[in-house]
Design an enzyme around this catalytic site. Structure first.
Site, short mmCIF file in Angstrom:
data_model
loop_
_atom_site.label_atom_id
_atom_site.label_comp_id
_atom_site.label_asym_id
_atom_site.label_seq_id
_atom_site.Cartn_x
_atom_site.Cartn_y
_atom_site.Cartn_z
N LYS A 10 8.40 -26.21 71.50
CA LYS A 10 9.41 -27.31 72.17
C LYS A 10 9.60 -27.85 73.13
O LYS A 10 8.39 -28.32 74.20
CB LYS A 10 11.35 -26.36 72.40
N TYR A 50 18.20 -27.64 62.35
CA TYR A 50 19.15 -26.61 62.53
C TYR A 50 20.56 -26.13 61.49
O TYR A 50 21.58 -25.71 62.03
CB TYR A 50 19.21 -26.10 64.25
N PHE A 58 26.67 -23.00 70.52
CA PHE A 58 25.63 -23.91 71.10
C PHE A 58 24.58 -24.51 70.18
O PHE A 58 23.71 -25.31 70.88
CB PHE A 58 24.03 -22.69 71.45
N ARG A 86 6.63 -13.78 65.49
CA ARG A 86 7.85 -13.22 66.18
C ARG A 86 7.67 -12.18 67.47
O ARG A 86 8.21 -12.57 68.19
CB ARG A 86 8.46 -13.46 65.15
N THR A 92 14.40 -14.05 71.11
CA THR A 92 15.48 -15.05 71.91
C THR A 92 15.46 -15.71 73.35
O THR A 92 14.67 -16.64 74.22
CB THR A 92 16.36 -15.35 71.44
N ASN A 113 14.40 -22.05 75.40
CA ASN A 113 12.97 -20.89 74.98
C ASN A 113 11.57 -21.14 74.68
O ASN A 113 10.71 -20.91 74.12
CB ASN A 113 14.45 -20.24 74.14
N HIS A 116 9.64 -22.20 68.58
CA HIS A 116 11.16 -21.76 67.92
C HIS A 116 9.60 -20.57 66.48
O HIS A 116 8.51 -21.56 66.65
CB HIS A 116 11.07 -22.73 66.69
N GLU A 127 11.97 -24.57 56.68
CA GLU A 127 11.13 -24.62 57.71
C GLU A 127 9.91 -25.62 57.34
O GLU A 127 10.19 -26.89 57.77
CB GLU A 127 11.53 -23.73 58.62
P1 CMP Z 1 14.67 -21.12 68.00
O1 CMP Z 1 14.73 -19.44 67.78
O2 CMP Z 1 14.91 -21.89 67.85
O3 CMP Z 1 16.63 -20.53 67.06
C1 CMP Z 1 18.15 -20.76 67.33
C2 CMP Z 1 17.80 -21.15 68.65
O4 CMP Z 1 19.15 -21.13 69.16
C3 CMP Z 1 17.56 -21.19 70.03
O5 CMP Z 1 15.97 -20.42 69.55
C4 CMP Z 1 17.97 -20.98 70.96
O6 CMP Z 1 16.83 -22.08 71.14
C5 CMP Z 1 19.07 -21.53 70.59
N1 CMP Z 1 20.00 -20.44 70.92
C6 CMP Z 1 20.47 -19.03 70.33
N2 CMP Z 1 21.69 -18.91 70.59
C7 CMP Z 1 21.69 -19.26 71.81
C8 CMP Z 1 23.12 -19.14 72.85
N3 CMP Z 1 23.72 -18.00 73.28
N4 CMP Z 1 23.03 -19.71 73.45
C9 CMP Z 1 22.22 -20.96 73.62
N5 CMP Z 1 21.15 -21.45 72.75
C10 CMP Z 1 20.87 -20.34 71.78
#
Ligand code: CMP
Length: 141
Positions: A10, A50, A58, A86, A92, A113, A116, A127
């Site tokens: 990311k 997404y 979010f 994973r 996450t 984070n 992905h 995806e």
């Molecule tokens: P990802 O694995 O890319 O899948 C969805 C993304 O949404 C996740 O990683 C985070 O970057 C984001 N995400 C998931 N939960 C939250 C949350 N509670 N608040 C903000 N961002 C979130």
């Protein structure tokens, strides 16, 4: 069983110059890149990717972040690639990710984070197809 998964390094991790470290982790784990590109997503592209999270509070902030700079987008192939990736990523929320995982090393918070990874075979199929036409994926020939 050999399978494919979609991975994204990311914008936060690209900005921190962590591409090389993260690619090395994939390779050491036996996850071979079979497609890869650097892409600065337009916001509607992030929204399409997404779409499953559209109703989440979010969603807008996530799509703003994902379109804030370039990402590296890859297809990884290997035995149990979806679960293996994973496990490599960790939880996450980087604060809850096990020591030694990518998110523990490079993530900042649950939104920023670092990486992905697809969460199921159906998601991986969607995806991978979202970002790569079949002819851009190395098939071993
Ligand atoms: P990802 O694995 O890319 O899948 C969805 C993304 O949404 C996740 O990683 C985070 O970057 C984001 N995400 C998931 N939960 C939250 C949350 N509670 N608040 C903000 N961002 C979130």
């Amino acid at each position: 069983m050999s399978e494919r998964t979609l991975a994204i390094i990311k914008p936060d991790a690209v900005k921190k110059l962590a591409i090389g470290d993260i690619l090395g982790r994939y390779e050491k784990a036996g996850l071979k890149p079979v497609a890869m590109k650097l892409l600065h997503m337009a916001k509607p592209v992030a929204e399409g990717f997404y779409a499953v999270h559209k109703a989440r509070p979010f969603f807008d902030s996530l799509c703003t972040f994902m379109s804030s700079g370039p990402s590296v987008i890859l297809v990884l192939q290997g035995d149990n690639a979806i679960k293996k990736n994973r496990d490599l990523m960790g939880a996450t929320d980087p604060a809850k990710a096990d020591k030694g995982t990518i998110r523990a090393a490079h993530g900042t918070n649950i939104e920023f984070n670092a990486v992905h990874g697809s969460d199921s075979p159906d998601t991986a199929q969607f995806e991978i197809g979202f970002f790569f036409p079949g002819m851009e994926i190395y098939d071993g020939r």
